[in-house]
Design an enzyme around this catalytic site. Structure first.
Site, PDB file in Angstrom:
ATOM      1  N   ASP A 138       0.842  -1.191   0.000  1.00 59.55           N
ATOM      2  CA  ASP A 138       0.000   0.000   0.000  1.00 59.55           C
ATOM      3  C   ASP A 138       0.884   1.251   0.000  1.00 59.55           C
ATOM      4  OD1 ASP A 138      -2.921   0.995   0.406  1.00 59.55           O
ATOM      5  OD2 ASP A 138      -1.854   1.947   2.079  1.00 59.55           O
ATOM      6  N   HIS A 156      -7.072  -6.662   0.102  1.00 52.73           N
ATOM      7  CA  HIS A 156      -6.019  -5.652  -0.009  1.00 52.73           C
ATOM      8  C   HIS A 156      -4.748  -5.972   0.770  1.00 52.73           C
ATOM      9  CE1 HIS A 156      -4.188  -1.772  -0.527  1.00 52.73           C
ATOM     10  NE2 HIS A 156      -4.271  -1.467   0.759  1.00 52.73           N
TER      11      HIS A 156
END
Length: 297
Positions: free
Chosen positions: A113, A279
């Site tokens: 991320d 994610h």
């Protein structure tokens, strides 16, 4: 200067260090032996996100799991003019300085991320420091902004909420940080229970700090402004280090982008694969993530 401050609560066998770099003090957990490997977390996590994979990686590497500036227990400088203190250039320079303070001039790097975006800039600004690079569940920042449509803006609304001028998002999140944090994590992860309640409480401890919430917003504001300027200036440059891209087959990045194609526009040597998760592969499918990382690293 690096000072050990005690054992890590979440990374088994690791020791926590506070390291003074030229601009900011960084918190890092260090463990293992072998070639150096730096792990960088994303938003809204801290270095503790690596708790399921770092001990196994430490069997082969000297692992440094760091809190990015502004996050976790690292220092939280003001945003500065044009949000430059949270540019990925500044955040990447922190990590190079951290590794040098720990005695490592050259290292492998895994970034998830926001940490992957810092890693992208580090690969361009400090190519001599990087041996291999793995990015988890991201496409390049400039690519994602350039291809923004209703679907992306809906799924990743915080990219457009957190960049609003201070103190709007900071104030709104501050009304109920736990609600925002839980909805954010639950919305992105597709594996129920992957973030334990104990780990969530650690993230919330940091997120309750108004200075950390402001730093996170500055990180996103920088991504939408100064980082795009830096990316545009380097549009013709390519990452020289071998790059592995891993992404969640159930997540937004995998649904909206040809992930390998986006990275082949930015790097010379790219490989990768989807993993059966959302994610956060390191929390959702740690064994699959470990296998892919070790094969590459």
């Amino acid at each position: 200067m690096a000072g050990a401050i005690g054992p890590s609560r979440f990374l088994r066998g690791f020791t926590l260090h506070d390291v003074e770099t030229p601009e900011v003090r960084l918190r890092a957990a260090v463990g293992g032996s072998g070639p150096p490997l730096l792990l960088l977390h994303g938003h809204p996590q801290t270095h503790s996100t690596w708790n399921k994979v770092a001990p196994a990686l430490a069997e082969r590497f000297t692992v440094v799991a760091a809190d990015l500036r502004g996050y976790g227990d690292s220092g939280r400088p003001e945003g500065g003019e044009g949000h430059r203190n949270y540019s990925k250039r500044a955040m990447a320079a922190d990590q190079v300085a951290l590794m040098r303070a720990l005695g490592f001039e050259r290292f492998r790097l895994v970034g998830h991320d926001r940490g992957g975006r810092v890693a992208h800039r580090l690969a361009l600004d400090h190519p001599q420091a990087l041996e291999k690079l793995a990015v988890l569940d991201i496409a390049p920042t400039a690519t994602m902004y350039a291809r923004t449509d209703k679907e992306f803006a809906t799924r990743y609304f915080w990219w457009f909420f957190l960049i609003q001028p201070a103190p709007l998002p900071e104030h709104m999140i501050g009304a109920d940080p736990e609600f925002f944090l839980r909805k954010h994590i639950d919305g992105q992860l597709k594996t129920p229970g992957a973030t334990s309640e104990e780990l969530f409480a650690e993230y919330l401890r940091c997120y309750r700090d108004p200075a950390m919430r402001h730093a996170a917003c500055e990180d996103y504001r920088a991504a939408a402004t100064i980082d795009l300027e830096h990316d545009a200036a380097d549009a013709e440059r390519r990452i020289e280090a071998p790059l592995l891209a891993l992404w969640g087959a159930k997540g937004t990045v995998g649904a909206l982008y040809d992930v390998l194609e986006t990275w082949r526009e930015k790097a010379r040597d790219v490989r990768g694969q989807p993993l059966p998760c959302g994610h956060s592969p390191q929390e959702e499918v740690p064994e699959d993530t470990l296998r892919a990382l070790l094969d590459f690293l």
